[in-house]
Design a protein around this motif. Structure first.
Motif, PDB file in Angstrom:
ATOM      1  N   PRO A  28       0.839  -1.210   0.000  1.00  0.00           N
ATOM      2  CA  PRO A  28       0.000   0.000   0.000  1.00  0.00           C
ATOM      3  C   PRO A  28       0.873   1.259   0.000  1.00  0.00           C
ATOM      4  CG  PRO A  28      -0.776  -1.577   1.635  1.00  0.00           C
ATOM      5  CD  PRO A  28       0.531  -2.099   1.135  1.00  0.00           C
ATOM      6  N   LEU A  29       0.401   2.289  -0.689  1.00  0.00           N
ATOM      7  CA  LEU A  29       1.205   3.492  -0.910  1.00  0.00           C
ATOM      8  C   LEU A  29       0.997   4.542   0.176  1.00  0.00           C
ATOM      9  CD1 LEU A  29       3.055   5.256  -2.702  1.00  0.00           C
ATOM     10  CD2 LEU A  29       0.994   5.985  -3.921  1.00  0.00           C
ATOM     11  N   ILE A  30       2.117   5.058   0.675  1.00  0.00           N
ATOM     12  CA  ILE A  30       2.135   6.239   1.529  1.00  0.00           C
ATOM     13  C   ILE A  30       2.945   7.309   0.806  1.00  0.00           C
ATOM     14  CG2 ILE A  30       2.911   7.266   3.703  1.00  0.00           C
ATOM     15  CD1 ILE A  30       2.659   4.535   5.013  1.00  0.00           C
ATOM     16  N   VAL A  31       2.373   8.497   0.642  1.00  0.00           N
ATOM     17  CA  VAL A  31       3.109   9.642   0.113  1.00  0.00           C
ATOM     18  C   VAL A  31       3.533  10.491   1.304  1.00  0.00           C
ATOM     19  CG1 VAL A  31       3.049  11.671  -1.370  1.00  0.00           C
ATOM     20  CG2 VAL A  31       1.825   9.598  -2.049  1.00  0.00           C
ATOM     21  N   TYR A  80       0.720  24.325  -3.769  1.00  0.00           N
ATOM     22  CA  TYR A  80       1.189  22.983  -3.431  1.00  0.00           C
ATOM     23  C   TYR A  80       0.042  21.977  -3.509  1.00  0.00           C
ATOM     24  CZ  TYR A  80       5.516  25.035  -1.571  1.00  0.00           C
ATOM     25  OH  TYR A  80       6.699  25.707  -1.423  1.00  0.00           O
ATOM     26  N   ILE A  81      -1.171  22.417  -3.158  1.00  0.00           N
ATOM     27  CA  ILE A  81      -2.332  21.534  -3.265  1.00  0.00           C
ATOM     28  C   ILE A  81      -2.561  21.165  -4.732  1.00  0.00           C
ATOM     29  CG2 ILE A  81      -4.806  21.337  -2.855  1.00  0.00           C
ATOM     30  CD1 ILE A  81      -3.073  21.344  -0.320  1.00  0.00           C
ATOM     31  N   ASP A  82      -2.390  22.140  -5.610  1.00  0.00           N
ATOM     32  CA  ASP A  82      -2.508  21.890  -7.050  1.00  0.00           C
ATOM     33  C   ASP A  82      -1.434  20.907  -7.508  1.00  0.00           C
ATOM     34  OD1 ASP A  82      -3.234  22.142  -9.761  1.00  0.00           O
ATOM     35  OD2 ASP A  82      -1.890  23.834 -10.046  1.00  0.00           O
ATOM     36  N   ASP A  83      -0.178  21.111  -7.055  1.00  0.00           N
ATOM     37  CA  ASP A  83       0.912  20.183  -7.410  1.00  0.00           C
ATOM     38  C   ASP A  83       0.562  18.759  -6.992  1.00  0.00           C
ATOM     39  OD1 ASP A  83       2.410  22.368  -8.278  1.00  0.00           O
ATOM     40  OD2 ASP A  83       3.577  22.511  -6.428  1.00  0.00           O
ATOM     41  N   LEU A  84       0.106  18.623  -5.755  1.00  0.00           N
ATOM     42  CA  LEU A  84      -0.188  17.298  -5.219  1.00  0.00           C
ATOM     43  C   LEU A  84      -1.328  16.638  -5.991  1.00  0.00           C
ATOM     44  CD1 LEU A  84       0.412  15.175  -3.066  1.00  0.00           C
ATOM     45  CD2 LEU A  84      -1.135  16.410  -1.508  1.00  0.00           C
ATOM     46  N   HIS A  85      -2.349  17.414  -6.320  1.00  0.00           N
ATOM     47  CA  HIS A  85      -3.475  16.839  -7.050  1.00  0.00           C
ATOM     48  C   HIS A  85      -3.056  16.410  -8.454  1.00  0.00           C
ATOM     49  CE1 HIS A  85      -7.604  15.884  -7.830  1.00  0.00           C
ATOM     50  NE2 HIS A  85      -7.615  16.651  -8.913  1.00  0.00           N
ATOM     51  N   GLN A  86      -2.232  17.230  -9.108  1.00  0.00           N
ATOM     52  CA  GLN A  86      -1.752  16.830 -10.431  1.00  0.00           C
ATOM     53  C   GLN A  86      -0.937  15.550 -10.353  1.00  0.00           C
ATOM     54  OE1 GLN A  86      -0.552  19.416 -13.559  1.00  0.00           O
ATOM     55  NE2 GLN A  86      -1.034  21.254 -12.389  1.00  0.00           N
ATOM     56  N   GLU A  90      -2.182  12.286 -12.260  1.00  0.00           N
ATOM     57  CA  GLU A  90      -1.299  11.821 -13.341  1.00  0.00           C
ATOM     58  C   GLU A  90      -0.881  10.367 -13.116  1.00  0.00           C
ATOM     59  OE1 GLU A  90       0.852  13.434 -15.969  1.00  0.00           O
ATOM     60  OE2 GLU A  90      -0.704  14.974 -16.125  1.00  0.00           O
ATOM     61  N   GLN A  91      -0.600  10.028 -11.859  1.00  0.00           N
ATOM     62  CA  GLN A  91      -0.156   8.674 -11.531  1.00  0.00           C
ATOM     63  C   GLN A  91      -1.317   7.695 -11.334  1.00  0.00           C
ATOM     64  OE1 GLN A  91       3.141   7.714 -11.524  1.00  0.00           O
ATOM     65  NE2 GLN A  91       3.386   9.799 -12.354  1.00  0.00           N
ATOM     66  N   LYS A  92      -2.551   8.252 -11.362  1.00  0.00           N
ATOM     67  CA  LYS A  92      -3.753   7.440 -11.145  1.00  0.00           C
ATOM     68  C   LYS A  92      -3.721   6.738  -9.787  1.00  0.00           C
ATOM     69  CE  LYS A  92      -4.907   6.659 -16.016  1.00  0.00           C
ATOM     70  NZ  LYS A  92      -4.027   7.721 -16.530  1.00  0.00           N
ATOM     71  N   TRP A  93      -3.228   7.460  -8.780  1.00  0.00           N
ATOM     72  CA  TRP A  93      -3.223   6.953  -7.409  1.00  0.00           C
ATOM     73  C   TRP A  93      -4.545   7.298  -6.746  1.00  0.00           C
ATOM     74  CZ3 TRP A  93       2.135   9.482  -6.146  1.00  0.00           C
ATOM     75  CH2 TRP A  93       3.156   8.716  -6.735  1.00  0.00           C
ATOM     76  N   GLU A  94      -5.156   6.328  -6.105  1.00  0.00           N
ATOM     77  CA  GLU A  94      -6.395   6.531  -5.366  1.00  0.00           C
ATOM     78  C   GLU A  94      -6.256   5.936  -3.975  1.00  0.00           C
ATOM     79  OE1 GLU A  94      -9.429   4.771  -7.726  1.00  0.00           O
ATOM     80  OE2 GLU A  94      -9.390   6.346  -9.257  1.00  0.00           O
ATOM     81  N   ASN A  95      -7.081   6.423  -3.063  1.00  0.00           N
ATOM     82  CA  ASN A  95      -7.023   5.941  -1.673  1.00  0.00           C
ATOM     83  C   ASN A  95      -5.606   6.011  -1.122  1.00  0.00           C
ATOM     84  OD1 ASN A  95      -9.760   5.359  -1.207  1.00  0.00           O
ATOM     85  ND2 ASN A  95      -9.581   3.442  -2.350  1.00  0.00           N
ATOM     86  N   VAL A  96      -4.969   7.123  -1.353  1.00  0.00           N
ATOM     87  CA  VAL A  96      -3.586   7.304  -0.917  1.00  0.00           C
ATOM     88  C   VAL A  96      -3.541   7.667   0.562  1.00  0.00           C
ATOM     89  CG1 VAL A  96      -1.563   8.792  -1.203  1.00  0.00           C
ATOM     90  CG2 VAL A  96      -2.807   7.991  -3.193  1.00  0.00           C
ATOM     91  N   ILE A  97      -2.538   7.160   1.245  1.00  0.00           N
ATOM     92  CA  ILE A  97      -2.254   7.582   2.614  1.00  0.00           C
ATOM     93  C   ILE A  97      -1.262   8.739   2.541  1.00  0.00           C
ATOM     94  CG2 ILE A  97      -1.258   6.907   4.841  1.00  0.00           C
ATOM     95  CD1 ILE A  97      -2.021   3.964   3.976  1.00  0.00           C
TER      96      ILE A  97
END
Length: 293
Positions: A28-31, A80-86, A90-97
């Motif tokens: 599972p992915l954590i950013v 930064y919120i815009d950067d993170l959302h892009q 772009e990576q098609k990450w969902e349900n990210v921690i």
């Protein structure tokens, strides 16, 4: 750097963000999102503790090895919120921690409140919602514009400085050891002169000086509270007993904003995630396990 950490880069339409990862892509992915004027290296000690999650520690724009914003632009909180959302789309990450320290924790909570469908959980380390202002809109705007103007007026070419000098200077303002400060400073600088004598390696900053500009706009306390009421995902807030939240008494004022959040008090200062790694990872791992069951 531990052998199992590798560099990673993401070319977004407007900027390239870089970072480090443990490359456990089947987990599972954590950013992981660092604090203001830090960089992805702040998570290196913690990454060595983690075997059950794929962690990507990012350098925010203007920090570490990530690109600077173009001339004529700046570093507003919501950019930064815009950067993170892009990045996530772009990576098609969902349900990210999202696991953020300081500014990274603030931005994690704002993003989760704004895009709840994208975030599975938030871990906020010594951060509890947005930075706010008591100044008027006009006062805040004036301060921000003058800050930019003054920095443009005094802009000059950076002179090389001994790496050891920067480490010693940073250590005077942090609880971190010299070794941990060096992790941060090395990723925030670029070597330009390597000498064999006492001077040692000389470096210049990679970090964009515009990061020190005052913000043009800050939320009021009421606006910040309203924004945090939109945060619906599971959240864990880690409060260092000698950190910024404790020193400013902020967590007591805001505890009611996060009624369903798990609040954990730990021993250490603002950067406790860099040296109390076992102590901090144990409650994080338990929290993440509980939301998965």
């Amino acid at each position: 750097m531990p052998n199992h950490l590798v560099p990673i880069a993401f070319e977004l339409p407007h900027i390239t963000l870089r970072g480090l990862t443990n490359n456990l892509t089947h987990k599972p992915l954590i950013v992981a999102l660092h604090g203001w004027l830090d960089n992805a290296a702040s998570f290196i000690p913690l990454l060595t503790e983690v075997t059950d999650y794929h962690i990507i520690a990012l350098d925010w724009a203007g920090h570490g090895l990530s690109d600077h914003r173009p001339p004529g632009t700046d570093y507003q909180q919501f950019d930064y919120i815009d950067d993170l959302h892009q990045l996530l789309t772009e990576q098609k990450w969902e349900n990210v921690i999202l696991m953020g320290h300081s500014m990274g924790g603030i931005l994690s909570s704002i993003y989760a409140a704004t895009f709840p469908e994208m975030v599975r959980a938030v871990v906020s380390i010594d951060a509890m919602g947005p930075i706010t202002t008591e100044s008027s809109v006009a006062e805040n705007l004036r301060t921000g514009v003058l800050s930019r103007h003054q920095r443009r007026a005094k802009r000059s070419i950076a002179s090389p400085v001994p790496l050891t000098q920067l480490i010693d200077k940073r250590q005077q303002h942090t609880e971190l050891s010299g070794e941990l400060v060096e992790l941060l400073i090395k990723r925030a600088t670029r070597p330009v002169i390597v000498e064999a004598g006492d001077g040692g390696t000389q470096v210049v900053w990679r970090t964009d000086s515009r990061l020190r500009n005052a913000s043009l706009i800050r939320l009021t306390e009421q606006q910040a509270q309203e924004l945090m009421t939109e945060l619906s995902c599971p959240m864990q807030i880690i409060i260092a007993d000698d950190g910024l939240l404790a020193k400013r008494g902020l967590w007591q004022q805001r505890e009611q904003w996060f009624g369903s959040a798990e609040i954990v008090h730990l021993t250490g200062g603002h950067h406790l995630h860099m040296y109390n790694t076992e102590q901090i990872w144990a409650p994080i791992a338990a929290f993440l396990h509980n939301i998965s069951t």
